[in-house]
Design a protein around this motif. Structure first.
Motif, PDB file in Angstrom:
ATOM      1  N   GLU A 137       0.879  -1.171  -0.004  1.00 42.17           N
ATOM      2  CA  GLU A 137       0.195   0.052   0.038  1.00 42.17           C
ATOM      3  C   GLU A 137       0.922   1.265   0.082  1.00 42.17           C
ATOM      4  O   GLU A 137       0.538   2.325  -0.616  1.00 42.17           O
ATOM      5  N   GLY A 163      -3.588   5.937   8.354  1.00 40.95           N
ATOM      6  CA  GLY A 163      -4.743   5.475   7.954  1.00 40.95           C
ATOM      7  C   GLY A 163      -4.268   3.938   7.679  1.00 40.95           C
ATOM      8  O   GLY A 163      -5.487   3.090   8.152  1.00 40.95           O
ATOM      9  N   LEU A 164      -3.466   3.759   7.069  1.00 41.71           N
ATOM     10  CA  LEU A 164      -2.909   2.365   6.784  1.00 41.71           C
ATOM     11  C   LEU A 164      -2.992   1.355   8.071  1.00 41.71           C
ATOM     12  O   LEU A 164      -3.274   0.519   8.274  1.00 41.71           O
ATOM     13  N   GLN A 168      -4.154   2.120  11.090  1.00 43.29           N
ATOM     14  CA  GLN A 168      -5.562   1.804  11.575  1.00 43.29           C
ATOM     15  C   GLN A 168      -6.431   0.432  10.864  1.00 43.29           C
ATOM     16  O   GLN A 168      -6.929  -0.071  11.473  1.00 43.29           O
ATOM     17  N   GLU A 169      -6.208   0.557   9.564  1.00 40.19           N
ATOM     18  CA  GLU A 169      -6.991  -0.306   8.833  1.00 40.19           C
ATOM     19  C   GLU A 169      -6.178  -1.799   8.818  1.00 40.19           C
ATOM     20  O   GLU A 169      -7.007  -2.881   8.747  1.00 40.19           O
ATOM     21  N   ILE A 170      -5.054  -1.988   8.850  1.00 37.21           N
ATOM     22  CA  ILE A 170      -4.343  -3.173   8.714  1.00 37.21           C
ATOM     23  C   ILE A 170      -4.003  -3.969   9.699  1.00 37.21           C
ATOM     24  O   ILE A 170      -4.129  -5.248   9.953  1.00 37.21           O
ATOM     25  N   ASP A 184      -6.751   2.100  20.973  1.00 39.75           N
ATOM     26  CA  ASP A 184      -7.614   2.276  19.673  1.00 39.75           C
ATOM     27  C   ASP A 184      -6.834   3.489  18.987  1.00 39.75           C
ATOM     28  O   ASP A 184      -6.727   3.519  17.779  1.00 39.75           O
TER      29      ASP A 184
END
Length: 369
Positions: free
Chosen positions: A280, A328-329, A331-333, A361
């Motif tokens: 990514e 963002g990555l 948090q997503e991955i 979190d």
């Protein structure tokens, strides 16, 4: 005005909310010939960290570890890891930490020279291979107790014994460098003898340490050029008054490089997450050349994942944009059951850091000036 450094921000946050507060600083008298008054700070970073006595005393063998262990990552891991293992024996809530004060550089070097095999000058390659210098360094850490009379006294000692996994040698100065792998079981057998000889020497020659408990941990170094450190592989406790070293307990810690064959074989799912993250990143930066990840495991459970992304930027806006994207990555991955740290670096400096503590979190970001 320059931004406050990440370290200062973390300390301010800790002091405002996460520190364990006591009423005041305590003055104590150290139990030594000079009877100097010292201060125990009233704040503790957390229940998992030792408070330290001020003014801070450096090790009596200061500098020896840098001269003996070639890989900087091994030095850091050995120091931090020994303190981590010591928590199982010496409570951070009750005791204070101090660098080793009892064994100076000469003593450490004497152990290294006496407990490693000797090879006569002019010996051939096979003679060196048959007599590898297994022992690299002995690291001392002290743990102190605050007594009712306002003194601090030594409660226990931890010794980290660094052993080679690869023996490199030359038969003559400037000649060919040879390498020899040292199997772990062979290393452990020698380390047991090394530990026994060191404890015997301490009990016989250090009268003030005869009744002091000693925790011993064996550290297996990685090869000199490794991007990740080695790890502790065994530990034992020697009670005060005892000179017997036995009852070794396996230490199941690992530092794993991602991506790597070892990472794929042992921790395939974790390596896939790191690989996907890298893929990514490549979408954002066509000139991206790769990343280096390091996973720290205890009992085969990931405790911390640290990833370094080396990229050259054309301006601060590019740094900000990429950091936002990487944020963002994360948090997503990546799941949140382990610590994670992403270091974005250029050839000049660390440009930004993204981090999250296990169980939280919230992902935190800092972009450096």
């Amino acid at each position: 005005m320059k931004k406050v450094s990440l370290l200062m921000l973390v300390l301010l946050l800790l002091l405002s909310g996460c520190l364990q507060n006591q009423n005041s600083e305590e003055e104590v008298v150290q139990d030594d010939a000079e009877q100097k008054t010292s201060i125990v700070p009233s704040y503790q970073l957390s229940g998992e960290n030792y408070r330290m006595i001020l003014p801070y005393k450096t090790s009596a063998a200061r500098g020896a570890i840098v001269n003996q262990i070639a890989n900087r990552v091994d030095i850091d891991e050995m120091e931090e890891g020994l303190r981590r293992l010591s928590k199982d024996v010496y409570s951070p809530e009750e005791l204070y930490f101090q660098e080793g004060q009892y064994f100076d550089t000469d003593r450490i070097y004497s152990w290294i020279d006496e407990l490693n095999p000797e090879v006569e000058e002019g010996a051939d390659v096979q003679e060196y291979r048959d007599n590898p210098r297994y022992l690299t360094h002995v690291l001392e850490q002290n743990f102190m107790r605050h007594s009712d009379d306002q003194s601090v006294e030594l409660e226990g000692i931890s010794l980290g014994i660094a052993m080679k996994s690869v023996y490199s040698f030359q038969t003559e100065p400037g000649g060919t460098t040879y390498y020899q792998d040292i199997p772990e079981q062979e290393m452990l057998s020698v380390a047991n003898d090394v530990a026994q000889n060191i404890v015997t020497d301490i009990r016989e020659n250090d009268e003030n340490l005869r009744d002091v408990p000693i925790m011993i941990a064996i550290y297996r170094e990685e090869e000199q050029a490794s991007p990740v450190p080695g790890n502790f592989v065994a530990k034992t406790n020697v009670p005060g008054g005892s000179s017997t070293v036995d009852d070794w307990e396996e230490v199941k810690e690992e530092n794993i490089l991602f991506p790597s064959d070892e990472g794929s074989e042992k921790y395939f799912e974790d390596q896939e997450l790191v690989t996907n993250f890298g893929n990514e990143v490549r979408k954002f930066f066509p000139n991206y050349v790769g990343l280096v990840g390091e996973g720290f495991y205890i009992d085969e459970e990931l405790q911390k994942l640290q990833i370094e992304i080396p990229i050259e930027f054309n301006g601060k806006g590019e740094v900000i944009g990429f950091t936002q994207y990487a944020y963002g990555l994360v948090q997503e991955i990546f799941p949140n059951y382990y610590d994670i740290e992403i270091d974005v670096v250029s050839s000049q400096k660390t440009e930004s850091i993204i981090y999250r503590n296990a169980g939280e979190d919230q992902v935190n970001v800092h972009i450096y000036d």
